[in-house]
Scaffold this motif. Structure first.
Motif, mmCIF file in Angstrom:
data_model
loop_
_atom_site.group_PDB
_atom_site.id
_atom_site.type_symbol
_atom_site.label_atom_id
_atom_site.label_comp_id
_atom_site.label_asym_id
_atom_site.label_seq_id
_atom_site.Cartn_x
_atom_site.Cartn_y
_atom_site.Cartn_z
ATOM 1 N N LEU A 1 0.848 -1.186 0.000
ATOM 2 C CA LEU A 1 0.000 0.000 0.000
ATOM 3 C C LEU A 1 0.886 1.239 0.000
ATOM 4 C CD1 LEU A 1 -2.585 1.771 0.515
ATOM 5 C CD2 LEU A 1 -2.241 1.299 2.963
ATOM 6 N N LEU A 2 0.711 2.102 -0.990
ATOM 7 C CA LEU A 2 1.275 3.443 -0.977
ATOM 8 C C LEU A 2 0.118 4.410 -0.781
ATOM 9 C CD1 LEU A 2 3.767 3.390 -4.032
ATOM 10 C CD2 LEU A 2 4.161 2.624 -1.675
ATOM 11 N N CYS A 3 0.273 5.409 0.086
ATOM 12 C CA CYS A 3 -0.851 6.316 0.327
ATOM 13 C C CYS A 3 -0.375 7.687 0.758
ATOM 14 C CB CYS A 3 -1.795 5.732 1.377
ATOM 15 S SG CYS A 3 -1.080 5.580 3.041
ATOM 16 N N SER A 4 -1.231 8.674 0.530
ATOM 17 C CA SER A 4 -0.999 10.014 1.066
ATOM 18 C C SER A 4 -1.534 10.054 2.490
ATOM 19 C CB SER A 4 -1.700 11.059 0.190
ATOM 20 O OG SER A 4 -3.097 10.836 0.168
ATOM 21 N N ASP A 5 -1.210 11.133 3.226
ATOM 22 C CA ASP A 5 -1.627 11.207 4.626
ATOM 23 C C ASP A 5 -3.121 11.454 4.772
ATOM 24 O OD1 ASP A 5 -1.485 13.870 3.784
ATOM 25 O OD2 ASP A 5 -0.755 14.596 5.713
ATOM 26 N N GLY A 6 -3.805 11.678 3.669
ATOM 27 C CA GLY A 6 -5.260 11.749 3.719
ATOM 28 C C GLY A 6 -5.888 10.420 4.103
ATOM 29 N N LEU A 7 -5.153 9.329 3.886
ATOM 30 C CA LEU A 7 -5.596 8.021 4.373
ATOM 31 C C LEU A 7 -4.984 7.717 5.734
ATOM 32 C CD1 LEU A 7 -7.101 5.300 3.881
ATOM 33 C CD2 LEU A 7 -4.880 4.399 3.140
ATOM 34 N N SER A 8 -3.651 7.753 5.820
ATOM 35 C CA SER A 8 -2.982 7.321 7.048
ATOM 36 C C SER A 8 -3.300 8.224 8.233
ATOM 37 C CB SER A 8 -1.462 7.245 6.827
ATOM 38 O OG SER A 8 -0.940 8.488 6.403
ATOM 39 N N GLY A 9 -3.664 9.494 7.971
ATOM 40 C CA GLY A 9 -4.013 10.397 9.052
ATOM 41 C C GLY A 9 -5.437 10.255 9.534
ATOM 42 N N MET A 10 -6.256 9.488 8.795
ATOM 43 C CA MET A 10 -7.683 9.365 9.120
ATOM 44 C C MET A 10 -8.099 7.947 9.481
ATOM 45 S SD MET A 10 -8.503 12.521 8.740
ATOM 46 C CE MET A 10 -10.265 12.425 8.995
ATOM 47 N N VAL A 11 -7.371 6.951 8.996
ATOM 48 C CA VAL A 11 -7.744 5.551 9.206
ATOM 49 C C VAL A 11 -6.594 4.852 9.928
ATOM 50 C CG1 VAL A 11 -8.459 3.397 8.080
ATOM 51 C CG2 VAL A 11 -9.125 5.596 7.087
ATOM 52 N N SER A 12 -6.897 4.117 10.984
ATOM 53 C CA SER A 12 -5.855 3.476 11.785
ATOM 54 C C SER A 12 -5.169 2.358 11.010
ATOM 55 C CB SER A 12 -6.458 2.896 13.068
ATOM 56 O OG SER A 12 -7.264 1.761 12.772
ATOM 57 N N ASP A 13 -3.951 2.063 11.418
ATOM 58 C CA ASP A 13 -3.216 0.969 10.778
ATOM 59 C C ASP A 13 -4.001 -0.341 10.877
ATOM 60 O OD1 ASP A 13 -1.289 2.878 10.404
ATOM 61 O OD2 ASP A 13 0.311 1.809 11.465
ATOM 62 N N GLU B 1 -9.442 -3.459 -6.118
ATOM 63 C CA GLU B 1 -10.248 -2.270 -6.382
ATOM 64 C C GLU B 1 -11.247 -2.021 -5.255
ATOM 65 O OE1 GLU B 1 -9.589 -4.626 -8.534
ATOM 66 O OE2 GLU B 1 -8.656 -3.649 -10.260
ATOM 67 N N GLU B 2 -11.891 -3.096 -4.791
ATOM 68 C CA GLU B 2 -12.869 -2.961 -3.711
ATOM 69 C C GLU B 2 -12.193 -2.585 -2.398
ATOM 70 O OE1 GLU B 2 -16.209 -6.183 -5.314
ATOM 71 O OE2 GLU B 2 -14.453 -6.881 -4.184
ATOM 72 N N LYS B 3 -11.018 -3.143 -2.154
ATOM 73 C CA LYS B 3 -10.280 -2.791 -0.933
ATOM 74 C C LYS B 3 -9.891 -1.313 -0.952
ATOM 75 C CE LYS B 3 -8.128 -7.412 -0.831
ATOM 76 N NZ LYS B 3 -8.778 -8.081 0.296
ATOM 77 N N ALA B 4 -9.401 -0.841 -2.089
ATOM 78 C CA ALA B 4 -8.999 0.567 -2.204
ATOM 79 C C ALA B 4 -10.202 1.486 -2.018
ATOM 80 C CB ALA B 4 -8.343 0.819 -3.559
ATOM 81 N N GLU B 5 -11.322 1.135 -2.629
ATOM 82 C CA GLU B 5 -12.516 1.959 -2.491
ATOM 83 C C GLU B 5 -12.998 1.995 -1.049
ATOM 84 O OE1 GLU B 5 -15.469 4.546 -3.215
ATOM 85 O OE2 GLU B 5 -13.860 4.004 -4.595
ATOM 86 N N SER B 6 -12.914 0.859 -0.357
ATOM 87 C CA SER B 6 -13.307 0.803 1.045
ATOM 88 C C SER B 6 -12.426 1.715 1.897
ATOM 89 C CB SER B 6 -13.222 -0.635 1.563
ATOM 90 O OG SER B 6 -13.538 -0.688 2.944
ATOM 91 N N LEU B 7 -11.127 1.729 1.637
ATOM 92 C CA LEU B 7 -10.226 2.617 2.380
ATOM 93 C C LEU B 7 -10.567 4.083 2.142
ATOM 94 C CD1 LEU B 7 -6.815 0.793 1.814
ATOM 95 C CD2 LEU B 7 -8.133 0.886 3.945
ATOM 96 N N ILE B 8 -10.858 4.436 0.884
ATOM 97 C CA ILE B 8 -11.256 5.816 0.567
ATOM 98 C C ILE B 8 -12.507 6.198 1.351
ATOM 99 C CG2 ILE B 8 -12.177 7.315 -1.247
ATOM 100 C CD1 ILE B 8 -9.316 6.931 -1.857
ATOM 101 N N GLN B 9 -13.505 5.312 1.356
ATOM 102 C CA GLN B 9 -14.765 5.602 2.036
ATOM 103 C C GLN B 9 -14.575 5.726 3.543
ATOM 104 O OE1 GLN B 9 -17.541 6.516 0.535
ATOM 105 N NE2 GLN B 9 -16.419 6.273 -1.397
ATOM 106 N N GLN B 10 -13.675 4.928 4.120
ATOM 107 C CA GLN B 10 -13.401 5.044 5.557
ATOM 108 C C GLN B 10 -12.761 6.387 5.892
ATOM 109 O OE1 GLN B 10 -11.582 1.444 7.447
ATOM 110 N NE2 GLN B 10 -12.065 0.459 5.503
ATOM 111 N N ALA B 11 -11.841 6.840 5.039
ATOM 112 C CA ALA B 11 -11.204 8.143 5.270
ATOM 113 C C ALA B 11 -12.227 9.267 5.148
ATOM 114 C CB ALA B 11 -10.059 8.348 4.289
ATOM 115 N N LEU B 12 -13.121 9.153 4.183
ATOM 116 C CA LEU B 12 -14.180 10.161 4.037
ATOM 117 C C LEU B 12 -15.109 10.157 5.238
ATOM 118 C CD1 LEU B 12 -15.084 9.639 0.256
ATOM 119 C CD2 LEU B 12 -13.947 11.629 1.260
#
Length: 249
Positions: free
Chosen positions: A188-200, A215-226
């Motif tokens: 996983l490579l990510c910006s802090d918009g994910l790592s700063g909002m969703v726990s490890d 694709e579904e895993k990535a979308e789920s991570l985006i939705q959790q950060a939102l």
């Protein structure tokens, strides 16, 4: 695969990413999170990704680990030159810069990761989740020196202040490492918009969930950060050993 979202607060998406195969069949990925006023941040991150991609696109699979390290070093150095040059020649882009985290796979057993700033790389395997990068931030320096705790760092008012970035100086220090890689591991490579909002741990459980595609895993991570507030742009790149991808955000 890669996904990016503007988030709920920002007026522009200053994140850029790319993941794919070079012309020679080498799997490469990059995430850049730009910074600077008047949309200079998205200029910086786009320039960095484009310069990086141009430098690696003719690279062939089968190179040695040392050759791969040099390729990654050269590509990020080139990206720094391009961003710094643009910032130096255009007043509206003065002091713009970007984080960068990039990776390439060497054979099947090794992974090369380079980064500057606080965009992160994680490895998710049967053993759990491992943070592969160390944030180049003021707050992380305070944690390392024992002045504040890891828990305090997560809510520190200056947690986004970088101590190192790409493009802000003619030379910048890149952190580069070679790591073991096993079949089935997910990067996983990510910006802090994910790592700063969703726990490890939530990242680990989402990516380890059976029955869902990358694709579904990535979308789920985006939705959790939102759902957690979406305070920043959110970019996610997921790669699994043996599954090259292409595409841009």
């Amino acid at each position: 695969m890669n996904r990016s979202d503007i988030g709920r607060i920002r007026m522009a998406n200053e994140d850029r990413s790319w993941a794919g195969l070079t012309d020679g069949g080498l799997t490469v990925a990059i995430v850049a999170d730009g910074m600077g006023g008047h949309q200079a941040g998205d200029v910086a991150s786009q320039l960095a990704v484009d310069a990086f991609r141009e430098e690696v696109e003719s690279a062939a699979a089968g190179m040695t680990e040392e050759e791969a390290r040099e390729l990654l070093r050269r590509a990020i150095r080139k990206a720094n030159e391009v961003v710094f040059d643009m910032a130096s020649r255009n007043e509206q882009y003065h002091n713009m810069g970007t984080t960068v985290v990039a990776a390439l796979f060497v054979e099947e057993q090794r992974l090369i990761v380079g980064h500057i700033g606080d965009s992160r790389a994680y490895r998710i395997s049967e053993g759990g989740i491992t943070l592969l990068t160390e944030d180049h931030t003021l707050v992380n320096e305070l944690v390392r020196s024992g002045q504040i705790s890891y828990e305090e760092a997560a809510h520190h008012p200056r947690r986004n202040v970088l101590t190192r970035a790409l493009g802000t100086d003619s030379e910048t220090e890149l952190e580069l490492q070679a790591l073991p890689w096993a079949a089935g591991d997910i990067l996983l490579l990510c910006s802090d918009g994910l790592s700063g909002m969703v726990s490890d741990e939530d990242i680990r459980s989402t990516i380890s969930a059976e029955g869902s595609s990358l694709e579904e895993k990535a979308e789920s991570l985006i939705q959790q950060a939102l759902a957690a507030g979406g305070d920043d742009n959110i970019t996610v790149v997921l790669l699994q050993s043996g599954s090259g991808t292409d595409g841009e955000e």
